[in-house]
Motif scaffolding. Sequence first.
Motif, PDB file in Angstrom:
ATOM      1  N   VAL A 148      11.484  86.151  85.127  1.00 39.64           N
ATOM      2  CA  VAL A 148      10.196  86.037  84.447  1.00 39.64           C
ATOM      3  C   VAL A 148       9.180  86.966  85.095  1.00 39.64           C
ATOM      4  O   VAL A 148       8.942  86.906  86.308  1.00 39.64           O
ATOM      5  N   CYS A 149       8.589  87.821  84.263  1.00 39.30           N
ATOM      6  CA  CYS A 149       7.489  88.686  84.701  1.00 39.30           C
ATOM      7  C   CYS A 149       6.246  88.230  83.939  1.00 39.30           C
ATOM      8  O   CYS A 149       6.085  88.570  82.759  1.00 39.30           O
ATOM      9  N   PRO A 150       5.377  87.438  84.570  1.00 43.44           N
ATOM     10  CA  PRO A 150       4.239  86.861  83.846  1.00 43.44           C
ATOM     11  C   PRO A 150       3.188  87.914  83.497  1.00 43.44           C
ATOM     12  O   PRO A 150       3.208  89.041  84.003  1.00 43.44           O
ATOM     13  N   GLN A 151       2.269  87.511  82.629  1.00 44.19           N
ATOM     14  CA  GLN A 151       1.234  88.442  82.172  1.00 44.19           C
ATOM     15  C   GLN A 151       0.347  88.899  83.322  1.00 44.19           C
ATOM     16  O   GLN A 151      -0.054  90.054  83.394  1.00 44.19           O
ATOM     17  N   THR A 152       0.054  87.993  84.243  1.00 45.20           N
ATOM     18  CA  THR A 152      -0.776  88.312  85.404  1.00 45.20           C
ATOM     19  C   THR A 152       0.098  88.292  86.652  1.00 45.20           C
ATOM     20  O   THR A 152       0.822  87.321  86.896  1.00 45.20           O
ATOM     21  N   ASP A 153       0.031  89.352  87.451  1.00 39.29           N
ATOM     22  CA  ASP A 153       0.822  89.410  88.679  1.00 39.29           C
ATOM     23  C   ASP A 153       0.404  88.270  89.607  1.00 39.29           C
ATOM     24  O   ASP A 153      -0.776  88.075  89.896  1.00 39.29           O
ATOM     25  N   ASN A 154       1.379  87.493  90.075  1.00 36.21           N
ATOM     26  CA  ASN A 154       1.091  86.372  90.979  1.00 36.21           C
ATOM     27  C   ASN A 154       1.870  86.550  92.284  1.00 36.21           C
ATOM     28  O   ASN A 154       2.482  85.612  92.788  1.00 36.21           O
ATOM     29  N   LEU A 155       1.835  87.750  92.796  1.00 35.72           N
ATOM     30  CA  LEU A 155       2.499  88.055  94.060  1.00 35.72           C
ATOM     31  C   LEU A 155       1.752  87.390  95.214  1.00 35.72           C
ATOM     32  O   LEU A 155       0.576  87.054  95.108  1.00 35.72           O
ATOM     33  N   ASP A 156       2.446  87.206  96.327  1.00 38.71           N
ATOM     34  CA  ASP A 156       1.831  86.591  97.511  1.00 38.71           C
ATOM     35  C   ASP A 156       1.208  87.685  98.371  1.00 38.71           C
ATOM     36  O   ASP A 156       1.927  88.494  98.979  1.00 38.71           O
ATOM     37  N   GLU A 158       3.450  90.888  78.261  1.00 37.01           N
ATOM     38  CA  GLU A 158       2.505  92.013  78.362  1.00 37.01           C
ATOM     39  C   GLU A 158       2.789  92.837  79.624  1.00 37.01           C
ATOM     40  O   GLU A 158       1.949  92.925  80.518  1.00 37.01           O
ATOM     41  N   PRO A 159       3.952  93.466  79.724  1.00 34.39           N
ATOM     42  CA  PRO A 159       4.365  94.081  80.990  1.00 34.39           C
ATOM     43  C   PRO A 159       3.504  95.236  81.483  1.00 34.39           C
ATOM     44  O   PRO A 159       3.510  95.522  82.676  1.00 34.39           O
ATOM     45  N   THR A 160       2.739  95.915  80.618  1.00 35.74           N
ATOM     46  CA  THR A 160       1.978  97.080  81.083  1.00 35.74           C
ATOM     47  C   THR A 160       0.493  96.987  80.787  1.00 35.74           C
ATOM     48  O   THR A 160      -0.223  97.986  80.878  1.00 35.74           O
TER      49      THR A 160
END
Length: 310
Positions: free
Chosen positions: A84-92, A164-166
């Motif tokens: 899963v690649c969400p619409q908003t990046d939720n990286l740590d 919305e990957p880009t």
Amino acid sequence: MATEQPLIQARGLVKRFGDFTAVDGIDVEVRPGEAFGFLGPNGAGKSSTMRMVGCVSPPTDGELRILGMDPRHDGPAIRARLGVCPQTDNLDPELTVRENLTTYARYFGIPRKVARERSVELLDFVQLTERANSKVEPLSGGMKRRLTIARALVNEPEIVLLDEPTTGLDPQARHLVWERLFRLKQQGVTLVLTTHYMDEAEQLCDRLVVMDGGKIVAEGSPRDLIERYSTREVVELRFPTQSQEEFAGKLSGIAERTEVLPDRILLYVDNGDAALTEVHNRALLPSSSLVRRSSLEDVFLHLTGRTLID
């Protein structure tokens, strides 16, 4: 040869939030190895559909099968096989680029040694090897997006969901993400993406559905949809006035269909050069003109009477 079973199959799928119906009885099939897109404006129901497919939001009504299983009862088993690649990046932001991958891998029970090996491969795949020991915060938007895609691949998923990957990326970063996604598809990974960018859908999708108001209004390959709902070419005219409407009547009979937008008039024709010649023969002098091939935006205008990005 027997037809392969769809990896995703929805029949009459509905999602309601109180009195609001976000997804209104859609039918969808996604086949193994294809790139399938949900195209539409914000609020069309794309993300709500993706959340149901991703087993994080239960359907209100209808049938949904993912990898042959029912997400109402088999959510954990399905999620283990999804990326899963969400619409908003939720990286740590507290972790390094590499640690974002290896730590995430532990949620899937992947051994540390395997996680480290995969992180090396994935960082090479998304061209972030040189930033492996960097913290996330200083990365550009395009780098963060590529890292989020790499993280979605850490469990070697059968289906990758990209919402919305880009969105928000500059053209160079968008094209690099497209190239990585195309390579994934070549490797046999099934991609399911949402987008409101017409060129993105044309570049990436084998098939797509156009959504509006929670419903599917068209389905097919990008080329099929253009051939079905538009003409071969489009003439764009801009006249030196605040209102384009006053010129529309003077263009009658030239095109199969005419769209009057706030900033330009679109003529849907088979031969753009011939149509433009006729415009000039009528002593109409646009401040600018362009002949181009039809696109998915023209399909959406035909189906809904408005542009994809409102």
